[in-house]
Design an enzyme around this catalytic site. Structure first.
Site, PDB file in Angstrom:
ATOM      1  N   LYS A 161     -12.879   4.433   3.455  1.00 52.12           N
ATOM      2  CA  LYS A 161     -12.091   3.264   3.055  1.00 52.12           C
ATOM      3  C   LYS A 161     -11.955   2.356   4.278  1.00 52.12           C
ATOM      4  CE  LYS A 161      -7.577   2.195   0.890  1.00 52.12           C
ATOM      5  NZ  LYS A 161      -6.353   2.771   0.300  1.00 52.12           N
ATOM      6  N   SER A 175      -5.130   1.288  -4.272  1.00 52.89           N
ATOM      7  CA  SER A 175      -5.894   0.376  -3.461  1.00 52.89           C
ATOM      8  C   SER A 175      -7.247   0.913  -3.015  1.00 52.89           C
ATOM      9  CB  SER A 175      -5.067   0.030  -2.211  1.00 52.89           C
ATOM     10  OG  SER A 175      -4.846   1.204  -1.436  1.00 52.89           O
ATOM     11  N   SER A 224      -2.506   5.405  -4.254  1.00 54.67           N
ATOM     12  CA  SER A 224      -3.845   4.804  -4.107  1.00 54.67           C
ATOM     13  C   SER A 224      -5.021   5.753  -3.995  1.00 54.67           C
ATOM     14  CB  SER A 224      -3.864   3.858  -2.920  1.00 54.67           C
ATOM     15  OG  SER A 224      -3.145   2.695  -3.249  1.00 54.67           O
TER      16      SER A 224
HETATM   17  N1  GLN Z   1       0.259   0.382  -5.865  1.00 63.90           N
HETATM   18  C1  GLN Z   1       1.074   0.732  -4.750  1.00 63.90           C
HETATM   19  C2  GLN Z   1       1.349  -0.486  -3.906  1.00 63.90           C
HETATM   20  O1  GLN Z   1       0.822  -1.481  -4.234  1.00 63.90           O
HETATM   21  C3  GLN Z   1       0.429   1.823  -3.930  1.00 63.90           C
HETATM   22  C4  GLN Z   1      -0.604   1.368  -2.999  1.00 63.90           C
HETATM   23  C5  GLN Z   1      -1.098   2.453  -2.109  1.00 63.90           C
HETATM   24  O2  GLN Z   1      -0.898   3.631  -2.395  1.00 63.90           O
HETATM   25  N2  GLN Z   1      -1.714   2.055  -1.013  1.00 63.90           N
HETATM   26  O3  GLN Z   1       2.055  -0.451  -2.949  1.00 63.90           O
END
Ligand code: GLN
Length: 483
Positions: A76, A151, A175
């Protein structure tokens, strides 16, 4: 060749059926051919990959072995990679070449993994759809009109489309698990402190945790083995021995106590997903597990608490991107304030700006007690709920998401609608617990995930349950058409 899992690749390499260089070339060609449909990569690292593949082949020829030696993966794009763009999905860092490798990157490279590239992601890991990336949205290989989740949407789409067997990802509020659910993968968020955050660009430091995304639990065990461990460079890393995750995959589930929280099945959960979750429960009962209804009474407060704590930490973490030290700098600033304002205004996208503002507000003198402090208290209540539940059960089971992957653009005008989709995943981050999502079936051709949560440092238990389930079901083997 591209259909092989990490475990199959390891066997093939050990038996000299093919070389890592051959496999790497096949996968790089496949990415070049198919990724334009998905947009799952921000950078391809062909030269590095071929160099690492040749080195891995040479190590094997010298008698070395190891499940990751010569295995192709991707990172990532928030894991720092020395000399390679590390963008975090943001225009802010489009020009940033990291001066060092993140611990996770260095550990996997030392184990002989081959880095094919850096995967697309929501900007600074903020999002649940991978639509906030400055490099454009990622498409879900199961239906190109739908989001892959976020994400870590790039890592998920690439693995689901068989562009590579596994990838690293991070999970601040879901995410790893949510994109795993949306693309029919297995993804594990480890216990907070299990995997080093050093060189992992911070979103919300008390919640962020790196982990594996792959097709099977067996492969998650292999990748986690390479990622986990104490790191003195990360002051929140925990000095706990790393067990052999592959060794416990075969353990029997006889007598395993599974807790199913009654709050999970309220309105808001797609009834078709509820049915698939019930099927997965029946499957585990056949393997000897015992089901018990439990309660997590403070679950309803988790989303508001998370969406105060995460933006607060983000606003603090992202203050370092000021046009001076890292990344984007505006043209011809009038003075220092103009430099800060325009560099940040141009470098950050709308979702990141929104969260910085929410976070700065929640931390400001007049509102700290009302928002941030209160959110921290809720966080403790959420943790206490889990501690009470784990006195009675070994594992908690439920849906990973209330709905399957939505259409691209469907939630763009309403950020809160997207935040609500995180209801099942963020509690594990607030409490620091490990969680796993695994394939549980399909709704309208779109994958559905079942989530398992375990007590601290019980990643091995999660992988064991998921592996036994996968030996008796075939959801995880389904491949999206066209890939
Ligand atoms: N959807 C959550 C957020 O937008 C989690 C994102 C994540 O785990 N990086 O913060």
């Amino acid at each position: 060749m591209h259909q092989m899992t990490l475990a199959e690749i390891a066997r093939g390499l050990a038996d000299k059926k093919f070389s890592s260089e051959e496999l790497t070339k096949v996968l790089l060609a496949r990415i070049t051919q198919l990724d334009p449909q998905l947009n799952s990569f921000i950078s391809l690292t062909e030269e590095l990959a071929l160099e690492q593949a040749k080195a891995a082949d040479a190590r094997r020829a010298n008698g070395e072995s190891g499940a990751l030696l010569g295995a192709p993966i991707a990172h990532k794009d928030l894991f720092c990679t020395q000399g390679i763009r590390t963008s975090c999905g943001s225009k802010m860092l489009d020009n940033f070449k990291a001066p060092y490798d993140a611990t996770v990157v260095a550990k996997l490279a030392a184990a002989g993994a081959v880095t094919l590239g850096k995967t697309n992601m929501d900007e600074f890991a903020m999002g649940s759809a991978n639509e906030s990336s400055w490099y454009g949205a990622v498409k879900n290989p199961w239906n190109l009109e739908h989001v892959p989740g976020g994400s870590s949407g790039g890592s998920a789409a690439a693995v689901a489309a068989r562009l590579l067997p596994a990838a690293t990802a991070t999970d601040t509020g879901g995410s790893i698990r949510q994109p795993a659910a949306f693309t029919n993968l297995t993804g594990l968020k480890p216990t907070y402190g299990r995997v080093s955050r050093w060189g992992m660009i911070a979103y919300a430091s008390s919640l962020d945790q790196g982990g594996p995304l792959a097709r099977t639990a067996e492969d998650c065990a292999i990748l986690l083995q390479g990622m986990a461990g104490f790191d003195q460079n990360d002051s929140t890393s925990i000095d706990e021995p790393v067990p052999d995750y592959s060794a416990s995959l075969g353990d029997s589930l006889q007598g395993l106590r599974i807790g199913v929280p009654k709050e999970y099945f309220s309105a808001g959960l797609d009834t078709r997903i509820a049915e698939l979750i019930q099927n997965s429960i029946k499957e585990l009962q056949k393997l000897g597990a015992v089901i018990k209804e439990i309660s997590l009474p403070n679950m309803q407060h988790a989303i508001p608490a998370y969406y105060v704590i995460a933006p607060a930490e983000a606003s603090s973490n992202l203050s370092r991107f000021d046009g001076v030290r890292f990344g984007h700098r505006c043209e011809q600033p009038k003075d220092l304030i103009d430099l800060y304002k325009r560099s940040r205004g141009e470098g950050f996208g709308p979702e990141v700006q929104r969260r910085i503002m929410v976070g700065a507000y929640a931390l400001s003198a007049g509102y700290y007690d009302a928002y941030y402090l209160k959110a921290q208290k809720i966080r403790r209540l959420v943790k206490n709920d889990f501690m009470a539940a784990f006195n009675e059960v070994d594992i908690i089971l439920g849906p990973t998401t209330p709905n399957p992957a939505w259409k691209l653009g469907a939630k763009n005008s309403d950020p809160v609608a997207a935040y609500l989709e995180d209801v099942y995943t963020i509690t594990a981050n607030l409490a620091g617990l490990p969680g796993l999502s695994m394939p549980a079936g399909f709704v309208d051709g779109l994958p559905v995930g079942v989530q398992l949560l375990a007590p601290y440092f019980q990643e091995g238990r999660l992988l064991n349950v998921a592996h036994q389930y996968q030996l008796n079901t075939d959801w995880h083997t389904r491949t999206p058409t066209g890939f």
